[in-house]
Design a protein around this motif. Sequence first.
Motif, PDB file in Angstrom:
ATOM      1  N   ASN A 146       0.741  -1.028  -0.048  1.00  0.00           N
ATOM      2  CA  ASN A 146      -0.028  -0.077  -0.248  1.00  0.00           C
ATOM      3  C   ASN A 146       0.904   1.353  -0.176  1.00  0.00           C
ATOM      4  OD1 ASN A 146      -1.608   2.174   1.306  1.00  0.00           O
ATOM      5  ND2 ASN A 146      -3.335   0.509   0.929  1.00  0.00           N
ATOM      6  N   CYS A 169       0.207   4.419   0.528  1.00  0.00           N
ATOM      7  CA  CYS A 169      -0.188   5.658   1.740  1.00  0.00           C
ATOM      8  C   CYS A 169       0.516   5.330   2.856  1.00  0.00           C
ATOM      9  CB  CYS A 169      -1.575   5.631   1.647  1.00  0.00           C
ATOM     10  SG  CYS A 169      -2.058   7.157   2.961  1.00  0.00           S
ATOM     11  N   ASN A 181       1.571   6.026   6.571  1.00  0.00           N
ATOM     12  CA  ASN A 181       0.973   7.075   7.718  1.00  0.00           C
ATOM     13  C   ASN A 181       1.828   6.951   8.667  1.00  0.00           C
ATOM     14  OD1 ASN A 181      -1.119   7.969   6.160  1.00  0.00           O
ATOM     15  ND2 ASN A 181      -2.555   6.214   6.958  1.00  0.00           N
ATOM     16  N   THR A 189      -0.191   1.825   7.194  1.00  0.00           N
ATOM     17  CA  THR A 189      -0.632   2.254   5.789  1.00  0.00           C
ATOM     18  C   THR A 189      -2.006   2.436   5.748  1.00  0.00           C
ATOM     19  OG1 THR A 189      -1.098   0.191   4.787  1.00  0.00           O
ATOM     20  CG2 THR A 189       1.489   0.751   4.814  1.00  0.00           C
ATOM     21  N   ALA A 190      -2.606   2.969   4.547  1.00  0.00           N
ATOM     22  CA  ALA A 190      -4.039   3.231   4.533  1.00  0.00           C
ATOM     23  C   ALA A 190      -4.789   1.997   4.640  1.00  0.00           C
ATOM     24  CB  ALA A 190      -4.297   3.854   3.189  1.00  0.00           C
ATOM     25  N   PHE A 191      -3.921   0.625   4.674  1.00  0.00           N
ATOM     26  CA  PHE A 191      -4.844  -0.699   4.616  1.00  0.00           C
ATOM     27  C   PHE A 191      -4.129  -1.769   5.453  1.00  0.00           C
ATOM     28  CE2 PHE A 191      -6.985  -4.499   2.804  1.00  0.00           C
ATOM     29  CZ  PHE A 191      -8.259  -3.975   3.173  1.00  0.00           C
ATOM     30  N   TRP A 209      -7.308   1.478   7.960  1.00  0.00           N
ATOM     31  CA  TRP A 209      -6.578   2.786   8.172  1.00  0.00           C
ATOM     32  C   TRP A 209      -5.686   2.857   9.102  1.00  0.00           C
ATOM     33  CZ3 TRP A 209      -5.621   6.760   4.597  1.00  0.00           C
ATOM     34  CH2 TRP A 209      -5.174   8.115   5.064  1.00  0.00           C
ATOM     35  N   CYS A 251      -3.591   5.262  11.830  1.00  0.00           N
ATOM     36  CA  CYS A 251      -3.432   6.595  12.092  1.00  0.00           C
ATOM     37  C   CYS A 251      -2.024   7.340  11.762  1.00  0.00           C
ATOM     38  CB  CYS A 251      -4.136   6.952  13.343  1.00  0.00           C
ATOM     39  SG  CYS A 251      -5.791   6.353  13.984  1.00  0.00           S
ATOM     40  N   SER A 300      -5.452   2.170  14.861  1.00  0.00           N
ATOM     41  CA  SER A 300      -6.054   2.172  13.245  1.00  0.00           C
ATOM     42  C   SER A 300      -7.656   2.814  13.545  1.00  0.00           C
ATOM     43  CB  SER A 300      -5.933   0.649  13.005  1.00  0.00           C
ATOM     44  OG  SER A 300      -6.925  -0.064  13.738  1.00  0.00           O
TER      45      SER A 300
END
Length: 334
Positions: free
Chosen positions: A230, A232, A234, A248-250, A277, A279, A295
């Motif tokens: 993934n 993204c 975070n 990540t976003a997932f 998701w 955080c 998350s």
Amino acid sequence: IYYWRDTSPWAAHYPLTGIRAMARAGEDLLLLGGEHDLLLFDTRQLRVVSTLTADCGRCHDAMRDAQGRVWVSAESGLYCYEDGRLSRYHAGNCQGLLHSQMRFARGPLPDGRMLVCNLQHYLGLLDTAKGLFTPLNTTFRQLESHRLLTDACALDSRGNRFVLCSQNGMRVISFSPARTEVKPSSLPTEKFNCTYRDRQGRMWIGTQNGLLLLQQDGYRRFTHRDGLQNLCVNSLVEDAAGQLWIGTAFGIEKLCVKGSDTVFVGYGRASGMPEAWMCERAAAVMPDGKVWMASAEGLVGFSPLLFEQSAKRASARVLLLAVENDERAVSPAE
């Protein structure tokens, strides 16, 4: 409190949602910042043991400094948790402080001051000993072109140089006794979500388009082609073995770096990990080696060592093999 006992008894989940910031506050304690409160969570008992305040407003960031103090940014001010006490800094007791939506730079300056940035391109130095906040925007007008300053992190152990991230670019700010200067970075203009400097001194940056590793001559980007599932990124945190865990976003992924070789491993529900998701910047490592992340589904904590041991155990044993309908028994060695 619930566990994925069927596949992963070493990953603990606590269904506490709305967590926006996290930092280690003690041997077994995490300080959690939510939508309107600050909580102390015991990672061994797996329960919230104290509500420090229930009316701080939305939290934006949390950081543990070199002295063991935990700093939290909330809508109602900056909070400091030290020796079981919670103190609040605001414009009334800290001259010049604009606390709304602040983020803390990871790593202090040599003189002990903290670099603090704001989601609305506001940057300044916080001196808690003197109760003084010194804005830098009047000195560096070029900062106003950067909207939404998202994170900052020291580039060296001395705290003389920081990388400053925003949603539309990056700059490097240098502090010296003679002067302070801000220089543009060679990184592309994109949304930066988090920064992390590991024990080897490498600077990692999580973006919406993959993971970046800063190098002397530029940067290296890790994407799908390198095994990152993934793009993204975070949150980032390093465990005791030097492995980088990526929120990540997932879900959660792991990066192992051995020389010039890099290996990404993704973990999903089959591994007892959330597929949700994760955080931004909400990750911490406890003294017992466990990694905790927040998350959209709640908190998840796991031991990387037990994770590896469990991953090495076969989940199934082949007893029979058929090649073109010709069945034969399979020995344990095979």
